[in-house]
Motif scaffolding. Sequence first.
Motif, PDB file in Angstrom:
ATOM      1  N   SER A   1      15.259   3.772  20.361  1.00  0.00           N
ATOM      2  CA  SER A   1      14.979   2.480  19.740  1.00  0.00           C
ATOM      3  C   SER A   1      16.079   2.140  18.734  1.00  0.00           C
ATOM      4  O   SER A   1      16.580   1.007  18.687  1.00  0.00           O
TER       5      SER A   1
ATOM      6  N   VAL B   1      10.049  -2.690  18.882  1.00  0.00           N
ATOM      7  CA  VAL B   1      10.339  -2.356  17.488  1.00  0.00           C
ATOM      8  C   VAL B   1      11.765  -2.774  17.132  1.00  0.00           C
ATOM      9  O   VAL B   1      12.014  -3.415  16.107  1.00  0.00           O
ATOM     10  N   ALA B   2      12.716  -2.443  18.017  1.00  0.00           N
ATOM     11  CA  ALA B   2      14.119  -2.762  17.742  1.00  0.00           C
ATOM     12  C   ALA B   2      14.319  -4.276  17.660  1.00  0.00           C
ATOM     13  O   ALA B   2      15.021  -4.772  16.768  1.00  0.00           O
TER      14      ALA B   2
ATOM     15  N   LEU C   1      12.987  -5.734  14.375  1.00  0.00           N
ATOM     16  CA  LEU C   1      13.892  -5.499  13.252  1.00  0.00           C
ATOM     17  C   LEU C   1      15.148  -6.361  13.363  1.00  0.00           C
ATOM     18  O   LEU C   1      15.664  -6.854  12.364  1.00  0.00           O
TER      19      LEU C   1
ATOM     20  N   GLY D   1      17.322  -1.071   8.973  1.00  0.00           N
ATOM     21  CA  GLY D   1      16.605  -1.130  10.244  1.00  0.00           C
ATOM     22  C   GLY D   1      16.411   0.250  10.836  1.00  0.00           C
ATOM     23  O   GLY D   1      15.313   0.601  11.280  1.00  0.00           O
TER      24      GLY D   1
ATOM     25  N   ILE E   1      12.871   2.491  11.654  1.00  0.00           N
ATOM     26  CA  ILE E   1      12.544   3.174  12.909  1.00  0.00           C
ATOM     27  C   ILE E   1      12.240   4.648  12.646  1.00  0.00           C
ATOM     28  O   ILE E   1      11.265   5.201  13.147  1.00  0.00           O
TER      29      ILE E   1
ATOM     30  N   LEU F   1       8.819   4.946  11.209  1.00  0.00           N
ATOM     31  CA  LEU F   1       7.781   4.866  12.244  1.00  0.00           C
ATOM     32  C   LEU F   1       7.662   6.204  12.964  1.00  0.00           C
ATOM     33  O   LEU F   1       6.568   6.667  13.279  1.00  0.00           O
TER      34      LEU F   1
END
Lengths: 201, 224
Positions: A43, A83-84, A87, B191, B195, B198
């Motif tokens: 990701s 998710v990527a 963001l 960013g 991730i 998460l």
Amino acid sequence: MHISEGVLSGQVLFSGMVLAAAGTAIGLKRIDYDRIPHTAILSASFFVASLIHVPIGPSSVHLILNGIVGLLLGWGAFPAILVALTLQALLFQFGGITTLGVNTMTMALPAVLCYYLFGSMVHKRNSIALFGSFACGAFSVFLGAIMVGLALVFTEENFFQVSTLLVISHLPVMVIEGIITAFCVTFLKKVQPAMLPGFHE
Amino acid sequence: MRYHSHMERHDCIIDTLIVLFFAFFFLVSPDPASAHKAIIFAWIDGDTIYTESKFSGGRKVKGGEVIVYNLDGNQLLKGKTNDKGEFSFKVPKKTGMKIVLLAGMGHRGEWTIPLEEIQAVSAGETGTATSKEADVEKSEKQARTAPKSGVSPDEIQMAVENALDKKLKPIMKMLAESREHSPSITEILGGIGYILGLMGIGAYFNYRRKSAGEKHDNADASKK
């Protein structure tokens, strides 16, 4: 290949969201807990890839890397890409929040398709594996361009014109991603074959 | 798929290698701060509005469609950008404007010119004298100064405004462009941080699940 906010109609946005939610649900169900770090790292790679600009060709394009994400994650590509993209939309203003569903679909669905098409090839003979992984990287970008063309059908009248333009402008990206995917697969095959799909000890 | 502990360690090394590979790729790329996004800038000069459109990689948008709306969403006019990504038009109405760029392939940019900006400029154009009182004041001033210099204050004002317009044009353009910034290293690392966070949450639940499973297994074993 991010579709900006305010381009698509409500119906397209809504159906994109529903489909992306379904894909993400399947993905989350299928991810093995032990593979969460893989998902996160891919990701993150997808998140950063869009900043790598390819200055060749008629339009402005960037790397996508959905092929390698799909190949290594299968359905897990959906949550990883969602998710990527979230963001990217929040931090870089690429795409947008309302188009998140559509953008996830256009990138993740080709990834999953390529996983099924080429996933079994990576454990075969070297030449087949090399071809399979290159095709996976290139074809997922190609399918992504077609998907964006499909999403734009309802706003930009000519599907063939838009898709052809997208495919042509992404030709260099296809080649580069094919090479990257082939490189990653060869490397992983040597050092860590368990990361590749369909591996049996 | 289950891994043995030595496999997991191996996994970590591979993952680190992959991250390093992409980090390297990212750092050596000649133009890292660019990507696919269409941007339009607009600025007013006199009674003309100039716009410039480009992709965030710096490429100009050639033949992109520019549509001008008023703030209520009614279309005022429409045009195409030239080879330099520029498009200019006369102010059609003294109203706030929303300028929309459609660059094709799902790219869209937007720029809003508020009513005040247009009013400010048009006020400058017609001279500051808008009310009767100001007119009177002005004519008095004119009467006082005109005979001495031979150049009327109006002319001076015009000359100054013209010169300022000319000198300020590049600065206006620069200001307009600087409002749009490319992703900074903070945002990129932020960013990636999200991730990883998460992933941490996932790992936490994995740990809870595993330790609960172990307890369960132990209980089973003791029963036997």
